[in-house]
Design an enzyme around this catalytic site. Structure first.
Site, PDB file in Angstrom:
ATOM      1  N   PRO A 129      54.505   3.475 -18.062  1.00  0.00           N
ATOM      2  CA  PRO A 129      53.202   3.422 -17.381  1.00  0.00           C
ATOM      3  C   PRO A 129      52.078   3.932 -18.277  1.00  0.00           C
ATOM      4  O   PRO A 129      52.206   4.962 -18.918  1.00  0.00           O
ATOM      5  CB  PRO A 129      53.389   4.349 -16.177  1.00  0.00           C
ATOM      6  CG  PRO A 129      54.864   4.531 -16.033  1.00  0.00           C
ATOM      7  CD  PRO A 129      55.443   4.362 -17.393  1.00  0.00           C
ATOM      8  N   GLU A 130      50.993   3.164 -18.334  1.00  0.00           N
ATOM      9  CA  GLU A 130      49.806   3.570 -19.072  1.00  0.00           C
ATOM     10  C   GLU A 130      48.679   3.785 -18.060  1.00  0.00           C
ATOM     11  O   GLU A 130      48.919   3.795 -16.856  1.00  0.00           O
ATOM     12  CB  GLU A 130      49.438   2.479 -20.101  1.00  0.00           C
ATOM     13  CG  GLU A 130      50.550   2.198 -21.104  1.00  0.00           C
ATOM     14  CD  GLU A 130      50.186   1.134 -22.130  1.00  0.00           C
ATOM     15  OE1 GLU A 130      48.992   0.943 -22.400  1.00  0.00           O
ATOM     16  OE2 GLU A 130      51.109   0.494 -22.659  1.00  0.00           O
TER      17      GLU A 130
END
Ligand SMILES: [Zn+2]
Length: 278
Positions: A2-3
């Protein structure tokens, strides 16, 4: 992994579901997470005792649960972490490491099969000095992230590539491999270009490219290749919008050339040799 857009999507989904609600209990698995760090069970218990959630926010790739007790719970999802809302009657999955009991028989659960995630807690006034947040660069969706601020950060580097610059959380916070590749494509900048030699005009293009790629990803609720899900278990849809990431060997939608992959800092970079110049 996840960014920024995935964490922003989670924060937006959790905010209406959590703000104002009391936390009535806590359970932890007792298993260590990232860097074999134990979950700070006692500190968490003290923070949530009698507390309500007053805000759900995000800093870079960290999700913050701000509590009425003046403590802030900080969560990093690592490689495969998830925050899910579930009825207490549904048995937690095997990889559940932290459970916050809420009212109405509901629970907020932190699930992390690979255990690269992190759960920490700090008094609100110490949050900015925490090892996790101290020294983070500007968040590209923050109003303080201006073209001038980006240019200044670029010029403060010495001999690093623009791709390495974007992945360095002390320079720009929240961007990982997917959105670094996409932003460079939008800006027409080759990933091996020198960060400190970018002209002001190209820095402005990169600024626009970062904002555009991240804002679009948030509007599609994040990118799901394998693990990422929002708190209700839904996949994101931004994977269908990507121009270069994981598209090696396919044709560039803009110029028709074959997209390529190269390895930088042991990570794959995807780019178009026609559209992106050093
Ligand atoms: Zn192209």
């Amino acid at each position: 992994m996840p960014e920024l857009p995935e964490v922003e999507t989670i924060a937006r989904a959790l905010r209406p579901a959590l703000v104002g609600r009391p936390i009535s209990g806590l359970r932890v698995s007792g298993m260590p997470l990232r860097l074999r760090r134990p979950i700070p069970a006692r500190a968490l218990e003290r923070a949530v005792a009698g507390a309500r959630v007053v805000a759900v926010t995000r800093r870079a790739k960290y999700l913050l649960l701000e509590l009425s007790s003046q403590f802030v719970v900080l969560v990093h999802l690592g490689m495969s972490g998830r925050l899910t809302l579930a009825p207490a009657s549904v048995p937690p999955s095997r990889h559940t490491h932290v459970v916050f009991a809420l009212d109405r028989d509901e629970e907020l659960r932190f699930v992390d099969p690979r255990r690269f995630g992190l759960v920490a807690v700090y008094p609100r006034e110490q949050l900015d000095l925490s090892p996790e947040l101290r020294g983070l660069g500007a968040d590209p969706l923050d109003p303080a992230f201006t073209p001038e601020a980006l240019l200044q950060a670029l010029q403060a580097t010495h001999g690093c590539s623009i791709k390495a610059f974007l992945l360095n959380q002390r320079r720009v916070a929240g961007v990982g491999n997917i959105y670094a590749c996409e932003a460079l494509f939008l800006a027409g900048i080759h990933p091996q270009a020198s960060a400190d030699r970018l002209s002001p005009a190209r820095a402005r293009k990169l600024h626009r490219g970062l904002k555009r790629t991240l804002t679009r990803a948030v509007s599609y609720r994040g990118t799901t290749f394998r693990d990422y899900r929002d708190p209700l278990g839904e996949s994101g849809e931004n994977q269908y919008q990507l121009q270069v990431y994981m598209r090696e060997g396919e044709r560039c939608k803009r110029c028709g050339r074959t997209l390529r992959r190269l390895v930088q800092q042991a990570r794959s970079t995807f780019y178009c040799p026609g559209c992106q110049r050093v």
